[in-house]
Design an enzyme around this catalytic site. Structure first.
Site, PDB file in Angstrom:
ATOM      1  N   GLY A  74       0.588  -1.239  -0.123  1.00  0.00           N
ATOM      2  CA  GLY A  74       0.089  -0.045   0.074  1.00  0.00           C
ATOM      3  C   GLY A  74       0.762   1.210  -0.150  1.00  0.00           C
ATOM      4  O   GLY A  74       0.370   2.308   0.070  1.00  0.00           O
ATOM      5  N   TYR A 101      -9.179  -6.220   1.145  1.00  0.00           N
ATOM      6  CA  TYR A 101      -9.470  -5.742   2.427  1.00  0.00           C
ATOM      7  C   TYR A 101     -11.122  -5.552   2.085  1.00  0.00           C
ATOM      8  O   TYR A 101     -11.500  -4.905   1.447  1.00  0.00           O
ATOM      9  CB  TYR A 101      -8.971  -4.274   2.881  1.00  0.00           C
ATOM     10  CG  TYR A 101      -7.534  -4.433   3.248  1.00  0.00           C
ATOM     11  CD1 TYR A 101      -7.044  -5.386   4.261  1.00  0.00           C
ATOM     12  CD2 TYR A 101      -6.640  -3.716   2.568  1.00  0.00           C
ATOM     13  CE1 TYR A 101      -5.820  -5.450   4.798  1.00  0.00           C
ATOM     14  CE2 TYR A 101      -5.098  -3.682   3.034  1.00  0.00           C
ATOM     15  CZ  TYR A 101      -5.076  -4.661   3.930  1.00  0.00           C
ATOM     16  OH  TYR A 101      -3.558  -4.718   4.498  1.00  0.00           O
ATOM     17  N   THR A 132      -7.288 -10.674   2.722  1.00  0.00           N
ATOM     18  CA  THR A 132      -6.326 -10.436   3.920  1.00  0.00           C
ATOM     19  C   THR A 132      -6.892 -10.784   5.142  1.00  0.00           C
ATOM     20  O   THR A 132      -8.320 -10.017   5.461  1.00  0.00           O
ATOM     21  CB  THR A 132      -5.582  -9.322   3.967  1.00  0.00           C
ATOM     22  OG1 THR A 132      -4.670  -9.127   2.782  1.00  0.00           O
ATOM     23  CG2 THR A 132      -4.700  -8.878   5.002  1.00  0.00           C
ATOM     24  N   LYS A 163      -4.820 -14.649   2.743  1.00  0.00           N
ATOM     25  CA  LYS A 163      -3.479 -14.160   3.029  1.00  0.00           C
ATOM     26  C   LYS A 163      -3.283 -13.933   4.331  1.00  0.00           C
ATOM     27  O   LYS A 163      -4.031 -13.161   5.019  1.00  0.00           O
ATOM     28  CB  LYS A 163      -3.078 -13.211   2.231  1.00  0.00           C
ATOM     29  CG  LYS A 163      -1.779 -12.387   2.306  1.00  0.00           C
ATOM     30  CD  LYS A 163      -1.690 -11.319   1.271  1.00  0.00           C
ATOM     31  CE  LYS A 163      -0.294 -10.706   1.631  1.00  0.00           C
ATOM     32  NZ  LYS A 163      -0.032 -10.152   2.772  1.00  0.00           N
ATOM     33  N   HIS A 208       2.466 -10.380   7.294  1.00  0.00           N
ATOM     34  CA  HIS A 208       2.215  -8.895   6.850  1.00  0.00           C
ATOM     35  C   HIS A 208       3.671  -8.444   6.896  1.00  0.00           C
ATOM     36  O   HIS A 208       3.699  -6.969   7.135  1.00  0.00           O
ATOM     37  CB  HIS A 208       1.397  -8.276   7.891  1.00  0.00           C
ATOM     38  CG  HIS A 208       0.394  -7.366   6.960  1.00  0.00           C
ATOM     39  ND1 HIS A 208      -0.875  -7.661   6.737  1.00  0.00           N
ATOM     40  CD2 HIS A 208       0.442  -6.146   6.397  1.00  0.00           C
ATOM     41  CE1 HIS A 208      -1.417  -6.648   6.259  1.00  0.00           C
ATOM     42  NE2 HIS A 208      -0.713  -5.797   5.910  1.00  0.00           N
ATOM     43  N   ASP A 219       5.189 -15.641   1.687  1.00  0.00           N
ATOM     44  CA  ASP A 219       5.363 -14.076   1.774  1.00  0.00           C
ATOM     45  C   ASP A 219       6.193 -13.764   2.872  1.00  0.00           C
ATOM     46  O   ASP A 219       5.662 -14.100   4.161  1.00  0.00           O
ATOM     47  CB  ASP A 219       4.066 -13.149   1.439  1.00  0.00           C
ATOM     48  CG  ASP A 219       4.221 -11.720   1.876  1.00  0.00           C
ATOM     49  OD1 ASP A 219       4.693 -11.371   1.132  1.00  0.00           O
ATOM     50  OD2 ASP A 219       3.556 -11.300   2.820  1.00  0.00           O
TER      51      ASP A 219
END
Length: 386
Positions: free
Chosen positions: A80, A130, A156, A248, A272, A303
């Site tokens: 973001g 989101y 997410t 995620k 995250h 990730d």
């Protein structure tokens, strides 16, 4: 940029070019940044066990996920903060990913709406969601994403509240106006960045809208978009979205069977980037548990902490179907826009190819747990990758 030979070179250049508060926003994590550091250091404890006498004269880096062939198992994660790095933000990232034939997952919190990003790209696009607070808004957004050509969706699940990101709190980057004296001082010290930032009209747009947001509003948008995602919410998304569906933010294996039963197709093992709950383990340490629990019913992605093609190989050996990178391409974006992102992908591609050759793996399918060792790696082989 041409002098950069690895991701860390791009990081060093980005650190010189970006104002300190901006770099800290890209670089930082939550709390004491234990999980941020752990994501990276965990790869150091995994060692290779090369397979001898393998014919690796020709290598194939392609893989198949959700029934579709991909040129690379390297994928660009949703972030973001693209507009802080470069005014072209997601447009530049999407174009670079298309040039490299790599998947790009766009974030809900973006400078440009999904339709505009899709129009700018000829590549494969996935979308990170989101959840809006109103279900009718969710259905509308999913229809827009589908119409724009996004091929997979990821919900997410690890952001019910905003993480304790203390670097941002100290700099107050997201709460100060661009014309605040301290922000102006940082901009004057980095004139190239400041000019590009001004070109970007002082901040991102709301996805699908025309209104520009201040940095403080950007933070508020992220916080207000993040709330508890329940099983009922997931069922609703699954009923509307007909394509491949992922979640995620999974950091344990015991929910995999229920996720598969709910119609989920894949999971992203993610903390995250160490930016939410500090103190959780490194994602690569959790990866084998999730792969074993998924038992081939879910595609499992990694990730977090990836900075080298060697890291990608280690994750693939542990059963990952694909590996997401975030900060590496943001460094490239900050340094060279679209060309910088493309260069980062190509560096990782070259490292991946070289590591596979030296390891004795001619294809991605040849990568399994027999080729790595480490205290936290179970002795069993991973199920087939999704």
């Amino acid at each position: 940029m041409q002098d950069a030979v690895n991701v860390d070179d791009f990081r060093r250049i980005a650190r010189r070019r970006l104002p300190r508060p901006v770099f800290d926003t890209l670089e930082g994590g939550a709390g004491d940044e234990y999980s941020l550091r752990g994501n990276r250091s965990a790869f150091d404890h995994i060692e290779f066990r090369p397979r001898p006498l393998a014919d690796v004269s020709k290598r194939d880096l392609s893989t198949s996920v959700f029934g579709e062939k991909h040129a690379l198992p390297i994928m660009l994660a949703p972030t973001g903060a693209g507009r802080l790095a470069h005014s072209s933000a997601e447009l530049a990232v999407a174009r670079a990913a298309a040039r490299a034939d790599a998947v790009y997952m766009q974030s809900t919190v973006a400078a440009f709406p999904p339709e505009q990003v899709a129009e700018a790209s000829t590549g494969k696009l996935w979308f990170q969601l989101y959840l809006p607070r109103a279900r009718d808004e969710t259905a509308d957004l999913l229809r827009r994403i589908e119409s724009a050509g996004y091929r997979a969706l990821s919900v997410t699940i690890d952001a019910p509240v905003f993480g304790n990101r203390e670097r941002d709190a100290r700099s107050r980057l997201l709460s100060r106006a661009p014309w605040h004296p301290q922000m102006l001082a940082h901009g004057i010290a980095r004139p190239a960045w400041a000019l590009d930032f001004v070109r970007g009209n002082f901040g991102p747009r709301r996805p699908g809208g025309k209104q520009r947001l201040t940095l403080g509003q950007t933070r508020s948008t992220i916080m207000n978009s993040s709330y508890s995602v329940t099983w009922e919410d997931l069922d609703h998304v699954r009923s509307v979205w007909k394509g491949p569906l992922m979640v995620k933010g999974l950091m344990r294996g015991d929910e995999c069977a229920r996720l598969a039963d709910a119609g989920v197709d894949g999971v992203v093992v993610s903390n995250h980037g160490g930016r939410q709950l500090d103190g959780v383990p490194a994602t690569v340490d959790v990866l084998p548990e999730v792969v074993d629990a998924a038992a081939g019913r879910l595609a499992v992605f990694l990730d977090g902490g990836v900075r080298r093609g060697n890291d990608v190989v280690k994750a693939l050996c542990l059963g990952a179907s694909g590996v997401f990178v975030g900060r590496p391409y943001l460094y490239g974006l900050a340094v060279g826009g679209e060309d910088g992102v493309y260069r980062v992908i190509e560096l990782l591609r070259a490292e991946l190819d070289r590591a596979m050759a030296l390891l004795g793996a001619a294809t991605v399918a040849d990568l399994d747990r027999t080729l790595v060792s480490g205290a936290r790696i179970p002795p069993t082989l991973s199920p087939s990758k999704g």
